[in-house]
Motif scaffolding. Structure first.
Motif, PDB file in Angstrom:
ATOM      1  N   PRO A   7       0.898  19.697   1.684  1.00  0.00           N
ATOM      2  CA  PRO A   7       2.049  20.300   0.996  1.00  0.00           C
ATOM      3  C   PRO A   7       3.088  19.291   0.519  1.00  0.00           C
ATOM      4  CG  PRO A   7       1.494  21.553   2.969  1.00  0.00           C
ATOM      5  CD  PRO A   7       0.658  20.317   3.004  1.00  0.00           C
ATOM      6  N   ALA A   8       3.301  18.221   1.282  1.00  0.00           N
ATOM      7  CA  ALA A   8       4.358  17.264   0.930  1.00  0.00           C
ATOM      8  C   ALA A   8       3.864  16.096   0.088  1.00  0.00           C
ATOM      9  CB  ALA A   8       5.016  16.733   2.203  1.00  0.00           C
ATOM     10  N   ALA A   9       2.580  16.077  -0.278  1.00  0.00           N
ATOM     11  CA  ALA A   9       2.049  14.982  -1.091  1.00  0.00           C
ATOM     12  C   ALA A   9       2.413  15.195  -2.552  1.00  0.00           C
ATOM     13  CB  ALA A   9       0.531  14.902  -0.932  1.00  0.00           C
ATOM     14  N   ARG A  10       2.848  14.136  -3.201  1.00  0.00           N
ATOM     15  CA  ARG A  10       3.210  14.255  -4.612  1.00  0.00           C
ATOM     16  C   ARG A  10       2.980  12.933  -5.330  1.00  0.00           C
ATOM     17  NH1 ARG A  10       8.701  12.500  -5.495  1.00  0.00           N
ATOM     18  NH2 ARG A  10       9.630  11.767  -3.537  1.00  0.00           N
ATOM     19  N   ALA A  11       2.772  13.035  -6.629  1.00  0.00           N
ATOM     20  CA  ALA A  11       2.574  11.861  -7.472  1.00  0.00           C
ATOM     21  C   ALA A  11       3.921  11.388  -8.009  1.00  0.00           C
ATOM     22  CB  ALA A  11       1.634  12.189  -8.621  1.00  0.00           C
ATOM     23  N   VAL A  12       4.135  10.070  -7.947  1.00  0.00           N
ATOM     24  CA  VAL A  12       5.407   9.488  -8.375  1.00  0.00           C
ATOM     25  C   VAL A  12       5.119   8.360  -9.359  1.00  0.00           C
ATOM     26  CG1 VAL A  12       7.506   8.312  -7.630  1.00  0.00           C
ATOM     27  CG2 VAL A  12       6.441  10.033  -6.149  1.00  0.00           C
ATOM     28  N   ALA A  13       5.771   8.394 -10.513  1.00  0.00           N
ATOM     29  CA  ALA A  13       5.599   7.337 -11.506  1.00  0.00           C
ATOM     30  C   ALA A  13       6.462   6.138 -11.152  1.00  0.00           C
ATOM     31  CB  ALA A  13       5.961   7.854 -12.894  1.00  0.00           C
ATOM     32  N   ALA A  14       5.904   4.935 -11.324  1.00  0.00           N
ATOM     33  CA  ALA A  14       6.665   3.702 -11.104  1.00  0.00           C
ATOM     34  C   ALA A  14       7.526   3.438 -12.328  1.00  0.00           C
ATOM     35  CB  ALA A  14       5.717   2.537 -10.854  1.00  0.00           C
ATOM     36  N   ARG A  15       8.822   3.321 -12.116  1.00  0.00           N
ATOM     37  CA  ARG A  15       9.759   3.235 -13.238  1.00  0.00           C
ATOM     38  C   ARG A  15      10.252   1.829 -13.525  1.00  0.00           C
ATOM     39  NH1 ARG A  15       8.721   7.838 -15.870  1.00  0.00           N
ATOM     40  NH2 ARG A  15       8.926   9.680 -14.521  1.00  0.00           N
ATOM     41  N   ASP A  16       9.972   0.862 -12.653  1.00  0.00           N
ATOM     42  CA  ASP A  16      10.528  -0.476 -12.859  1.00  0.00           C
ATOM     43  C   ASP A  16       9.526  -1.527 -12.400  1.00  0.00           C
ATOM     44  OD1 ASP A  16      11.241  -1.256  -9.900  1.00  0.00           O
ATOM     45  OD2 ASP A  16      12.018   0.772 -10.189  1.00  0.00           O
ATOM     46  N   ALA A  17       9.734  -2.751 -12.866  1.00  0.00           N
ATOM     47  CA  ALA A  17       8.815  -3.849 -12.576  1.00  0.00           C
ATOM     48  C   ALA A  17       8.749  -4.172 -11.094  1.00  0.00           C
ATOM     49  CB  ALA A  17       9.235  -5.090 -13.370  1.00  0.00           C
ATOM     50  N   GLU A  18       9.848  -4.017 -10.382  1.00  0.00           N
ATOM     51  CA  GLU A  18       9.860  -4.309  -8.948  1.00  0.00           C
ATOM     52  C   GLU A  18       8.936  -3.363  -8.190  1.00  0.00           C
ATOM     53  OE1 GLU A  18      13.046  -4.547  -5.208  1.00  0.00           O
ATOM     54  OE2 GLU A  18      13.755  -4.376  -7.277  1.00  0.00           O
ATOM     55  N   THR A  19       8.956  -2.077  -8.549  1.00  0.00           N
ATOM     56  CA  THR A  19       8.080  -1.103  -7.899  1.00  0.00           C
ATOM     57  C   THR A  19       6.621  -1.387  -8.214  1.00  0.00           C
ATOM     58  OG1 THR A  19       9.813   0.580  -8.014  1.00  0.00           O
ATOM     59  CG2 THR A  19       7.566   1.350  -7.654  1.00  0.00           C
ATOM     60  N   VAL A  20       6.334  -1.731  -9.469  1.00  0.00           N
ATOM     61  CA  VAL A  20       4.963  -2.050  -9.859  1.00  0.00           C
ATOM     62  C   VAL A  20       4.453  -3.257  -9.080  1.00  0.00           C
ATOM     63  CG1 VAL A  20       3.512  -2.855 -11.763  1.00  0.00           C
ATOM     64  CG2 VAL A  20       5.145  -1.011 -12.144  1.00  0.00           C
ATOM     65  N   ALA A  21       5.273  -4.291  -8.956  1.00  0.00           N
ATOM     66  CA  ALA A  21       4.870  -5.482  -8.202  1.00  0.00           C
ATOM     67  C   ALA A  21       4.624  -5.136  -6.734  1.00  0.00           C
ATOM     68  CB  ALA A  21       5.948  -6.561  -8.329  1.00  0.00           C
ATOM     69  N   ALA A  22       5.447  -4.247  -6.168  1.00  0.00           N
ATOM     70  CA  ALA A  22       5.253  -3.840  -4.778  1.00  0.00           C
ATOM     71  C   ALA A  22       3.934  -3.083  -4.615  1.00  0.00           C
ATOM     72  CB  ALA A  22       6.420  -2.972  -4.321  1.00  0.00           C
ATOM     73  N   LEU A  23       3.580  -2.261  -5.584  1.00  0.00           N
ATOM     74  CA  LEU A  23       2.314  -1.530  -5.530  1.00  0.00           C
ATOM     75  C   LEU A  23       1.130  -2.489  -5.618  1.00  0.00           C
ATOM     76  CD1 LEU A  23       3.183   1.528  -7.796  1.00  0.00           C
ATOM     77  CD2 LEU A  23       2.709   1.579  -5.336  1.00  0.00           C
ATOM     78  N   GLU A  24       1.248  -3.527  -6.445  1.00  0.00           N
ATOM     79  CA  GLU A  24       0.177  -4.525  -6.525  1.00  0.00           C
ATOM     80  C   GLU A  24      -0.043  -5.181  -5.173  1.00  0.00           C
ATOM     81  OE1 GLU A  24       0.569  -5.859 -11.218  1.00  0.00           O
ATOM     82  OE2 GLU A  24       1.633  -6.995  -9.678  1.00  0.00           O
ATOM     83  N   ARG A  25       1.027  -5.509  -4.482  1.00  0.00           N
ATOM     84  CA  ARG A  25       0.894  -6.130  -3.162  1.00  0.00           C
ATOM     85  C   ARG A  25       0.309  -5.142  -2.156  1.00  0.00           C
ATOM     86  NH1 ARG A  25       6.031  -8.076  -4.761  1.00  0.00           N
ATOM     87  NH2 ARG A  25       7.072  -6.492  -3.473  1.00  0.00           N
ATOM     88  N   GLU A  26       0.776  -3.910  -2.181  1.00  0.00           N
ATOM     89  CA  GLU A  26       0.330  -2.927  -1.198  1.00  0.00           C
ATOM     90  C   GLU A  26      -1.154  -2.609  -1.345  1.00  0.00           C
ATOM     91  OE1 GLU A  26       1.540   1.546   0.399  1.00  0.00           O
ATOM     92  OE2 GLU A  26       2.899   0.437  -0.921  1.00  0.00           O
ATOM     93  N   PHE A  27      -1.641  -2.573  -2.586  1.00  0.00           N
ATOM     94  CA  PHE A  27      -3.042  -2.245  -2.831  1.00  0.00           C
ATOM     95  C   PHE A  27      -3.905  -3.488  -3.054  1.00  0.00           C
ATOM     96  CE2 PHE A  27      -1.023   1.801  -3.498  1.00  0.00           C
ATOM     97  CZ  PHE A  27      -1.970   2.728  -3.065  1.00  0.00           C
ATOM     98  N   ASP A  28      -3.355  -4.660  -2.736  1.00  0.00           N
ATOM     99  CA  ASP A  28      -4.092  -5.927  -2.792  1.00  0.00           C
ATOM    100  C   ASP A  28      -4.686  -6.168  -4.172  1.00  0.00           C
ATOM    101  OD1 ASP A  28      -4.983  -8.304  -1.709  1.00  0.00           O
ATOM    102  OD2 ASP A  28      -6.895  -7.474  -1.053  1.00  0.00           O
ATOM    103  N   LEU A  29      -3.860  -5.985  -5.200  1.00  0.00           N
ATOM    104  CA  LEU A  29      -4.267  -6.231  -6.576  1.00  0.00           C
ATOM    105  C   LEU A  29      -3.701  -7.565  -7.051  1.00  0.00           C
ATOM    106  CD1 LEU A  29      -3.557  -2.691  -8.070  1.00  0.00           C
ATOM    107  CD2 LEU A  29      -5.801  -3.666  -7.574  1.00  0.00           C
ATOM    108  N   PRO A  30      -4.392  -8.240  -7.968  1.00  0.00           N
ATOM    109  CA  PRO A  30      -3.842  -9.485  -8.509  1.00  0.00           C
ATOM    110  C   PRO A  30      -2.485  -9.233  -9.155  1.00  0.00           C
ATOM    111  CG  PRO A  30      -6.134  -9.215  -9.159  1.00  0.00           C
ATOM    112  CD  PRO A  30      -5.713  -7.924  -8.545  1.00  0.00           C
ATOM    113  N   PRO A  31      -1.527 -10.136  -8.991  1.00  0.00           N
ATOM    114  CA  PRO A  31      -0.211  -9.937  -9.604  1.00  0.00           C
ATOM    115  C   PRO A  31      -0.312  -9.858 -11.119  1.00  0.00           C
ATOM    116  CG  PRO A  31      -0.443 -12.182  -8.765  1.00  0.00           C
ATOM    117  CD  PRO A  31      -1.608 -11.406  -8.241  1.00  0.00           C
ATOM    118  N   GLY A  32       0.212  -8.803 -11.673  1.00  0.00           N
ATOM    119  CA  GLY A  32       0.156  -8.610 -13.124  1.00  0.00           C
ATOM    120  C   GLY A  32      -0.911  -7.644 -13.579  1.00  0.00           C
TER     121      GLY A  32
END
Length: 244
Positions: A120-145
């Motif tokens: 019930p509490a799960a929801r999709a959230v759009a990343a609105r800024d470069a800082e959030t996108v960079a944090a997601l790359e680190r969290e999901f072990d993706l190459p920077p950029g």
């Protein structure tokens, strides 16, 4: 039947990262790669059919090697069709090894309801800024950029899944979506219910004339099986290769 990029997009986004091989005034091979921090990601290696078997693939790989090394890359990665024996042999000769399987699916938008209902509490959230996108790359072990370099394109968005009922703040899914394709790459989800959250979050961005969304699922057999059970069609079987 994947759509071609518009010329202006190709010139701005791809041409600066592309090398060409010419013979007698004609382009007979090309390679396209991007430097993503310490990782060089090879996107295309193409040799014109009549010119194959003459070492031009190795020539392209050497040129990409030089470019990526000059950009500070220590490792390179790529995806290749699992049944493409000549390309597999070429990449193995350049020090690449198979790391995992990637599967590409087309899921009808109306098949989303066949996936398990989410928390019930799960929801999709759009990343609105470069800082959030960079944090997601680190969290999901993706190459920077990898997520960031395509975000400025019209309509593209990076979406993640959060669950307010979880005691930690860990994201449960991630998708970089391009409505012009239309597709999501990467498409990662903790389980099939989380995948449904992502897809329902992307549904409002669905192009009016597209009955399906293309999903790239990396190294996740349970998610691949769940999408197939919901009505997805497998388009490609790919292997991910990497090396120093």
């Amino acid at each position: 039947d994947d759509p071609l990029p518009e010329r202006a997009v190709w010139e701005a986004e791809m041409a600066p990262h592309t090398v060409f091989v010419e013979r007698d005034g004609a382009v007979v091979a090309y390679g396209h790669a991007r430097a993503l921090g310490a990782i060089g990601y090879v996107v295309h290696v193409v040799v014109d059919a009549p010119a194959r078997g003459r070492g031009l693939g190795r020539l392209v790989m050497r040129a990409l090697h030089e470019r990526l090394a000059a950009a500070g890359c220590a490792r390179w990665e790529l995806n290749v069709f699992a049944d493409n024996a000549p390309s597999l042999a070429l990449y193995e000769s350049r020090g690449r090894g198979v790391e995992f399987a990637t599967r590409v699916f087309r899921l009808p938008w109306d098949a989303i309801a066949a996936l398990p209902p989410p928390a019930p509490a799960a929801r999709a959230v759009a990343a609105r800024d470069a800082e959030t996108v960079a944090a997601l790359e680190r969290e999901f072990d993706l190459p920077p950029g990898q997520l960031a370099h395509l975000r400025p394109a019209p309509g593209q968005v990076v979406v993640s899944v959060v669950d307010a009922d979880r005691p930690d703040a860990r994201r449960l899914g991630l998708a970089r979506y391009d409505p012009a394709f239309p597709g999501a790459c990467p498409f990662r989800a903790a389980d099939a219910a989380c995948a449904r959250v992502l897809l329902e979050g992307l549904l409002p961005m669905r192009p009016a004339d597209s009955p399906w969304i293309q999903l790239v699922v990396e190294d996740d057999a349970p998610l691949a099986d769940a999408l197939l059970a919901a009505g997805a069609t497998k388009v490609h079987e790919i292997v991910h290769m990497a090396g120093t």
